[in-house]
Motif scaffolding. Sequence first.
Motif, PDB file in Angstrom:
ATOM      1  N   ARG A  57     -40.064 -25.131  -1.109  1.00 14.42           N
ATOM      2  CA  ARG A  57     -41.523 -25.186  -1.179  1.00 14.42           C
ATOM      3  C   ARG A  57     -42.132 -23.906  -0.610  1.00 14.42           C
ATOM      4  O   ARG A  57     -43.159 -23.415  -1.097  1.00 14.42           O
ATOM      5  CB  ARG A  57     -42.037 -26.407  -0.408  1.00 14.42           C
ATOM      6  CG  ARG A  57     -41.761 -27.740  -1.108  1.00 14.42           C
ATOM      7  CD  ARG A  57     -42.225 -28.903  -0.251  1.00 14.42           C
ATOM      8  NE  ARG A  57     -42.024 -30.176  -0.909  1.00 14.42           N
ATOM      9  CZ  ARG A  57     -43.007 -30.942  -1.395  1.00 14.42           C
ATOM     10  NH1 ARG A  57     -44.256 -30.554  -1.296  1.00 14.42           N
ATOM     11  NH2 ARG A  57     -42.738 -32.094  -1.965  1.00 14.42           N
ATOM     12  N   MET A  76     -47.439 -28.072  -3.307  1.00  8.19           N
ATOM     13  CA  MET A  76     -46.083 -27.726  -2.930  1.00  8.19           C
ATOM     14  C   MET A  76     -45.971 -27.311  -1.464  1.00  8.19           C
ATOM     15  O   MET A  76     -45.280 -27.962  -0.680  1.00  8.19           O
ATOM     16  CB  MET A  76     -45.568 -26.595  -3.833  1.00  8.19           C
ATOM     17  CG  MET A  76     -45.275 -27.050  -5.250  1.00  8.19           C
ATOM     18  SD  MET A  76     -43.971 -28.298  -5.350  1.00  8.19           S
ATOM     19  CE  MET A  76     -42.554 -27.369  -4.800  1.00  8.19           C
ATOM     20  N   TYR A  77     -46.647 -26.240  -1.081  1.00  6.32           N
ATOM     21  CA  TYR A  77     -46.451 -25.688   0.258  1.00  6.32           C
ATOM     22  C   TYR A  77     -47.499 -26.207   1.224  1.00  6.32           C
ATOM     23  O   TYR A  77     -48.694 -26.224   0.911  1.00  6.32           O
ATOM     24  CB  TYR A  77     -46.498 -24.162   0.207  1.00  6.32           C
ATOM     25  CG  TYR A  77     -46.164 -23.515   1.531  1.00  6.32           C
ATOM     26  CD1 TYR A  77     -44.914 -23.698   2.117  1.00  6.32           C
ATOM     27  CD2 TYR A  77     -47.097 -22.741   2.206  1.00  6.32           C
ATOM     28  CE1 TYR A  77     -44.594 -23.115   3.327  1.00  6.32           C
ATOM     29  CE2 TYR A  77     -46.790 -22.149   3.422  1.00  6.32           C
ATOM     30  CZ  TYR A  77     -45.540 -22.348   3.980  1.00  6.32           C
ATOM     31  OH  TYR A  77     -45.227 -21.781   5.183  1.00  6.32           O
TER      32      TYR A  77
END
Length: 459
Positions: A57, A76-77
């Motif tokens: 990620r 995601m991150y």
Amino acid sequence: MKEEKKDDGVMAEEKPYMFWIWTLASTIFRLFLIFSPENINLSSRPEVSTPHTSLRRLAEGYWLKQSSLSPYAGSMYHGSPLLLSILGPLTVQRIEGQSSHHLCSLVFVIADLLSALLLRAIGQKLQKSYRMNLRPLGVLRSSQDRGILPCGDIAALVYLWNPFTILSCVGLSTSPIENLAVIVSLYGAVTRRVPLAAFGLIMATHLSLYSAPLVFPLIFLLGYGLDAPPIKKFLQTRHGGVETGSTSDVSKQEKLTPTTQLPFSWRTVLHFVFWVLVWSSYVLVLCSLSLKQYGGLEEMFKRTYGFILRIEDLSPNIGVFWYFFAEAFEFSRNYLLIIFNLYILLTSIPSLMFRLKHRPCFLAFAYLAFTSILKSYPSVGDAALYLSLWALFVNELTDMEYSFFIFCGYIGFSLLSPVMHNFWIWRGTGNANFYFGNAMGYACFQVKSLKPWIYFRPH
């Protein structure tokens, strides 16, 4: 007598030698797993990598930032922008013929080695304090000193050879970096390096919100000093000397007792608070510069701390939060969020502070153990940290009950967790209750193992 002294000298020379051999062996073992020709894919395991610690990620977030997009775009991150700036470039650089993530794995190996060495130094400091405080009580005699286990070496080797630590290092998880920040803060407080303790605390809190309660044991460490038995133990010993009528013992105890009743060092604590503010300012400035074009600090707090507190990702993990919130009704979600997030603050922090204020290092261990059980996105890297800190108190906990039962419980969880996940996700022969039941058993074993540690009687 001369032969005994000679044997003791030989043993003293062999112990550091054996420690470095085991340390080197653990490093070689990690490198073998990292560069093994067989692909050991652990980065997709929910026990090892979480939405908050996944290196894949992080690589996705760095790719978004390189594409002139916000690293927090999408879902995601959710990690630190500073960690993204440090590890992000390493995710795209390749060693000849090797994967692009191997450079990050080497960073994790270095982080594990540094953590082990700092744990060893912490253990050596605690062992000196252990001897100093027990001899005045008459519990420890000079002839019994050789029975004290080298807790520093044991803690370092437990950290290096713990399967959970190795899995976190090889499984492309940023947990080794978080663990290093926590250990740096403890090392700074134990050695009374105030700027280093403040830096470790700020970085640990920046990487994981659940490290914030460490501020209390760090303040106790800097204010009162290292772990010691309660003051009443010294008072009882002094009164015992008076009752027996031993004049020499009474005079010795009267000289030694004031050293255990040192006043709280407000000056050192204020110095610590000052450096906390300084490092916090530096971190916030760097984060704002890194995210200047992508929403600034508001976006960072929303996507990192807010993501942790709101429990937005309900993918399966070894915790207990994801299942409750997947089954909860939408109208009760906010109420459950408040209850789950405040549970750690209202139950563990006040009671443990009152119970273990004279044992700040043990208090830090207890906080880390509780948060690893009750955090929203736990991993085996969290358990690896507090199990290593447990080894610092091996002299006090040698007679702990149910140790074999607890050990078997950890082994059972490690074996059953991937099996239950496979039955549910890949084979389709099970359901979510299979995996969640294993996660509940893991949490129960952690609570069972933590209970006798918290309520043991100090010497």
